[in-house]
Design an enzyme around this catalytic site. Structure first.
Site, PDB file in Angstrom:
ATOM      1  N   HIS A   1      -0.864  13.068  -8.692  1.00 29.18           N
ATOM      2  CA  HIS A   1      -0.651  11.831  -9.452  1.00 29.18           C
ATOM      3  C   HIS A   1      -1.154  10.569  -8.763  1.00 29.18           C
ATOM      4  CE1 HIS A   1       2.860  13.597 -12.024  1.00 29.18           C
ATOM      5  NE2 HIS A   1       1.758  14.333 -12.063  1.00 29.18           N
TER       6      HIS A   1
ATOM      7  N   GLY B   1       7.632   8.845  10.025  1.00 28.47           N
ATOM      8  CA  GLY B   1       6.536   8.816   9.053  1.00 28.47           C
ATOM      9  C   GLY B   1       6.316   7.434   8.470  1.00 28.47           C
TER      10      GLY B   1
ATOM     11  N   ARG C   1      -4.726   9.789 -17.011  1.00 31.19           N
ATOM     12  CA  ARG C   1      -3.898   8.580 -16.985  1.00 31.19           C
ATOM     13  C   ARG C   1      -3.580   8.147 -15.559  1.00 31.19           C
ATOM     14  NH1 ARG C   1      -0.230  12.767 -17.719  1.00 31.19           N
ATOM     15  NH2 ARG C   1       1.786  12.534 -16.658  1.00 31.19           N
TER      16      ARG C   1
ATOM     17  N   CYS D   1       4.426  10.860  12.778  1.00 33.77           N
ATOM     18  CA  CYS D   1       5.222  10.093  13.737  1.00 33.77           C
ATOM     19  C   CYS D   1       6.680  10.486  13.552  1.00 33.77           C
ATOM     20  CB  CYS D   1       4.990   8.591  13.615  1.00 33.77           C
ATOM     21  SG  CYS D   1       5.753   7.752  12.218  1.00 33.77           S
TER      22      CYS D   1
END
Length: 145
Positions: free
Chosen positions: A100, A70, A134, A67
């Site tokens: 991540h 965003g 992790r 868009c």
């Protein structure tokens, strides 16, 4: 890695979306366009919710939303419990969103980045693996269930 991609956005992202579909198909992706289907003014939630529903149902592993800023598409997508939409404007952010955060939707700000950068970030996003470890522990705590 699945070669099926969901794509959508709003009128401000229509041109980039149209061009991105061509790029993705050239790269061998099967693309489903959730709209809009023209550059006429449109309400992004009308396209974002069906795209995210399809990802949550397992029809697609990942999606691309485009868009003007965003932000609207990312905010809407992140209302879905199984969606992790990342608004990106650099290649590093697109990579880290996958590595991540295990982001499954890339939100792009068409009014603020050139198309060649949008294309590079999309390819990075689609080909970068989640690191797990992790990060998996953290990602498992995101959804409100």
């Amino acid at each position: 890695m699945s070669k099926k991609i969901a794509i959508g956005g709003d009128h401000a992202g229509f041109h980039y979306k149209t061009e991105m579909i061509k790029v993705l198909e050239t790269e061998g992706y099967e693309v489903k366009d959730f709209g809009p289907y023209s550059g006429d003014s449109a309400d992004y939630p009308d396209f974002v919710h069906p795209l995210c529903d399809a990802i949550e149902k397992g029809e697609f592993k990942q999606g691309i939303l485009i868009c003007g800023s965003g932000n609207g598409v990312a905010i809407t997508a992140n209302k879905h419990q199984e969606i992790r939409a990342a608004l990106c404007w650099t290649e590093d952010l697109a990579s880290l969103a996958r590595q991540h955060n295990d982001a499954n939707v890339l939100a792009l700000p068409a009014r603020f980045i050139p198309f060649d950068l949008a294309e590079k970030m999309t390819m990075i996003f689609l080909t970068t693996e989640f690191e797990g470890g992790r990060h998996a522990t953290r990602v498992s705590k995101i959804a409100c269930k």
